[in-house]
Scaffold this motif. Structure first.
Motif, PDB file in Angstrom:
ATOM      1  N   UNK A  40       0.814  -1.214   0.000  1.00 23.20           N
ATOM      2  CA  UNK A  40       0.000   0.000   0.000  1.00 23.20           C
ATOM      3  C   UNK A  40       0.855   1.275   0.000  1.00 23.20           C
ATOM      4  N   UNK A  41       2.006   1.207   0.608  1.00 21.32           N
ATOM      5  CA  UNK A  41       2.868   2.395   0.670  1.00 21.32           C
ATOM      6  C   UNK A  41       3.658   2.621  -0.617  1.00 21.32           C
ATOM      7  N   UNK A  42       3.716   1.603  -1.466  1.00 18.97           N
ATOM      8  CA  UNK A  42       4.463   1.710  -2.723  1.00 18.97           C
ATOM      9  C   UNK A  42       3.657   2.524  -3.729  1.00 18.97           C
ATOM     10  N   UNK A  43       4.287   3.507  -4.353  1.00 16.91           N
ATOM     11  CA  UNK A  43       3.607   4.362  -5.328  1.00 16.91           C
ATOM     12  C   UNK A  43       3.801   3.898  -6.768  1.00 16.91           C
ATOM     13  N   UNK A  44       4.634   2.908  -6.975  1.00 24.27           N
ATOM     14  CA  UNK A  44       4.877   2.393  -8.326  1.00 24.27           C
ATOM     15  C   UNK A  44       3.614   1.677  -8.820  1.00 24.27           C
ATOM     16  N   UNK A  45       3.132   1.969 -10.037  1.00 18.83           N
ATOM     17  CA  UNK A  45       1.916   1.310 -10.540  1.00 18.83           C
ATOM     18  C   UNK A  45       2.122  -0.164 -10.896  1.00 18.83           C
ATOM     19  N   UNK A  46       3.385  -0.606 -11.028  1.00 24.02           N
ATOM     20  CA  UNK A  46       3.669  -2.006 -11.336  1.00 24.02           C
ATOM     21  C   UNK A  46       4.539  -2.592 -10.232  1.00 24.02           C
ATOM     22  N   UNK A  47       4.076  -3.730  -9.715  1.00 22.00           N
ATOM     23  CA  UNK A  47       4.730  -4.323  -8.559  1.00 22.00           C
ATOM     24  C   UNK A  47       4.892  -5.822  -8.794  1.00 22.00           C
ATOM     25  N   UNK A  48       6.073  -6.362  -8.493  1.00 24.58           N
ATOM     26  CA  UNK A  48       6.335  -7.798  -8.594  1.00 24.58           C
ATOM     27  C   UNK A  48       6.672  -8.326  -7.210  1.00 24.58           C
ATOM     28  N   UNK A  49       5.971  -9.382  -6.805  1.00 24.90           N
ATOM     29  CA  UNK A  49       6.231 -10.030  -5.527  1.00 24.90           C
ATOM     30  C   UNK A  49       6.854 -11.396  -5.804  1.00 24.90           C
ATOM     31  N   UNK A  50       8.046 -11.624  -5.285  1.00 24.50           N
ATOM     32  CA  UNK A  50       8.716 -12.905  -5.490  1.00 24.50           C
ATOM     33  C   UNK A  50       8.741 -13.702  -4.184  1.00 24.50           C
ATOM     34  N   UNK A  51       8.908 -15.029  -4.322  1.00 26.39           N
ATOM     35  CA  UNK A  51       8.995 -15.921  -3.158  1.00 26.39           C
ATOM     36  C   UNK A  51       7.801 -15.761  -2.212  1.00 26.39           C
ATOM     37  N   UNK A  52       6.611 -15.765  -2.791  1.00 26.35           N
ATOM     38  CA  UNK A  52       5.392 -15.634  -1.989  1.00 26.35           C
ATOM     39  C   UNK A  52       5.012 -17.008  -1.443  1.00 26.35           C
ATOM     40  N   UNK A  53       4.719 -17.064  -0.146  1.00 23.76           N
ATOM     41  CA  UNK A  53       4.453 -18.345   0.520  1.00 23.76           C
ATOM     42  C   UNK A  53       3.135 -18.311   1.285  1.00 23.76           C
ATOM     43  N   UNK A  54       2.040 -18.025   0.580  1.00 26.66           N
ATOM     44  CA  UNK A  54       0.724 -18.108   1.186  1.00 26.66           C
ATOM     45  C   UNK A  54       0.301 -16.906   2.002  1.00 26.66           C
ATOM     46  N   UNK A  55       0.950 -15.771   1.846  1.00 28.75           N
ATOM     47  CA  UNK A  55       0.523 -14.570   2.571  1.00 28.75           C
ATOM     48  C   UNK A  55      -0.888 -14.164   2.131  1.00 28.75           C
ATOM     49  N   UNK A  56      -1.710 -13.755   3.087  1.00 28.94           N
ATOM     50  CA  UNK A  56      -3.122 -13.466   2.841  1.00 28.94           C
ATOM     51  C   UNK A  56      -3.369 -12.009   2.437  1.00 28.94           C
ATOM     52  N   UNK A  57      -4.539 -11.797   1.857  1.00 32.80           N
ATOM     53  CA  UNK A  57      -5.099 -10.454   1.587  1.00 32.80           C
ATOM     54  C   UNK A  57      -4.283  -9.617   0.607  1.00 32.80           C
ATOM     55  N   UNK A  58      -3.461 -10.230  -0.201  1.00 33.12           N
ATOM     56  CA  UNK A  58      -2.659  -9.452  -1.145  1.00 33.12           C
ATOM     57  C   UNK A  58      -3.581  -8.718  -2.121  1.00 33.12           C
ATOM     58  N   UNK A  59      -3.359  -7.435  -2.279  1.00 38.75           N
ATOM     59  CA  UNK A  59      -4.142  -6.629  -3.222  1.00 38.75           C
ATOM     60  C   UNK A  59      -5.515  -6.237  -2.728  1.00 38.75           C
ATOM     61  N   UNK A  60      -5.810  -6.454  -1.476  1.00 36.93           N
ATOM     62  CA  UNK A  60      -7.145  -6.170  -0.938  1.00 36.93           C
ATOM     63  C   UNK A  60      -7.558  -4.723  -1.223  1.00 36.93           C
ATOM     64  N   UNK A  61      -8.688  -4.557  -1.952  1.00 38.36           N
ATOM     65  CA  UNK A  61      -9.324  -3.256  -2.229  1.00 38.36           C
ATOM     66  C   UNK A  61      -8.482  -2.309  -3.082  1.00 38.36           C
ATOM     67  N   UNK A  62      -7.433  -2.802  -3.721  1.00 39.07           N
ATOM     68  CA  UNK A  62      -6.599  -1.904  -4.528  1.00 39.07           C
ATOM     69  C   UNK A  62      -7.279  -1.515  -5.833  1.00 39.07           C
TER      70      UNK A  62
END
Length: 241
Positions: free
Chosen positions: A19-41
């Motif tokens: 949420x704090x990132x202002x870049x319109x394009x974001x890559x998440x690597x090594x994701x291991x089941x973290x919840x709520x990613x992108x909620x309400x974006x």
């Protein structure tokens, strides 16, 4: 483009960082089941490399999320707009109460995909599942479109038990040669006509482009379309739109 190496970050820490990132394009690597990613974006593009956790893209409002891997339960919960693309499988309750946007799943989905999905005026949500869906697909469906392509299913019905239970709006398309044997009374099934297929051609073209499928080959097979039976007792409980 900003890249975040997720690793073992707690889900709340990760989502604050997103949420704090202002870049319109974001890559998440090594994701291991973290919840709520992108909620309400809203207007952003997020690429996830790994396994997305529960409630991916819940309340999504315009963001585009691509998962290069699998996702867990409740993706797109109550999403309003945007797109979620899963290059793999997902768990149960995909698109729960979804009211807009599109969810594309390359492989299979768990139970209760599209439960309580709805539509209003220009908001017409779409879920497309490549292989098969579990039981209770489209339970209490109120609007929008669910398509199950039955890829690699050899013409068998690509759904589990009780498909369309309580549906009172929307449509479910099944690409197969035989219908499920236990369709509930609330469901009316028929062969898809050219007009029916024309209604979904745009979404199918989009799906096939995303997953590099031959659309002509997809359309060469038989489709059924499921609609709510006009005598269903659930319809009278909802306002016509």
């Amino acid at each position: 483009m900003t890249t975040i190496d997720v690793g073992l970050k707690a889900f709340d820490e990760l989502n604050r960082e997103i949420r704090s990132c202002t870049d319109p394009e974001l890559v998440l690597t090594n994701v291991h089941g973290q919840r709520y990613i992108g909620c309400a974006l809203t207007e952003r593009a997020i690429t996830i490399n790994g396994t997305a956790g529960n409630a991916l893209g819940s309340y999504l409002d315009g963001c585009a999320i691509t998962v290069n891997g699998n996702a867990q339960d409740a993706i797109g919960d109550t999403m309003n707009d945007g797109r979620i693309i899963i290059h793999g499988c997902c768990g149960d309750a995909a698109g729960y109460s979804m009211r807009g946007g599109k969810i594309f799943i390359r492989d299979s989905a768990g139970y209760r995909s599209g439960i309580h999905m709805k539509a209003y005026q220009e908001k017409q949500p779409v879920i497309i599942i490549g292989e098969r869906a579990g039981s209770f697909l489209g339970e209490y469906l109120a609007g929008g479109t669910i398509i199950v392509l039955g890829l690699h299913q050899e013409g068998k019905a690509p759904v589990g038990y009780f498909c369309g239970t309580g549906m009172h709006g929307g449509k479910i398309y099944l690409r197969c040669d035989t219908l499920p044997s236990d369709l509930p009374q609330q469901v009316s099934a028929s062969d898809a006509t050219e007009a029916d297929l024309a209604e979904i051609s745009g979404s199918l073209a989009d799906y096939c482009a995303v997953f590099a499928l031959d659309m002509e080959a997809v359309l060469a097979n038989h489709f059924f379309v499921l609609r709510p039976n006009s005598s269903t007792p659930y319809k009278m409980l909802y306002t016509n739109v």
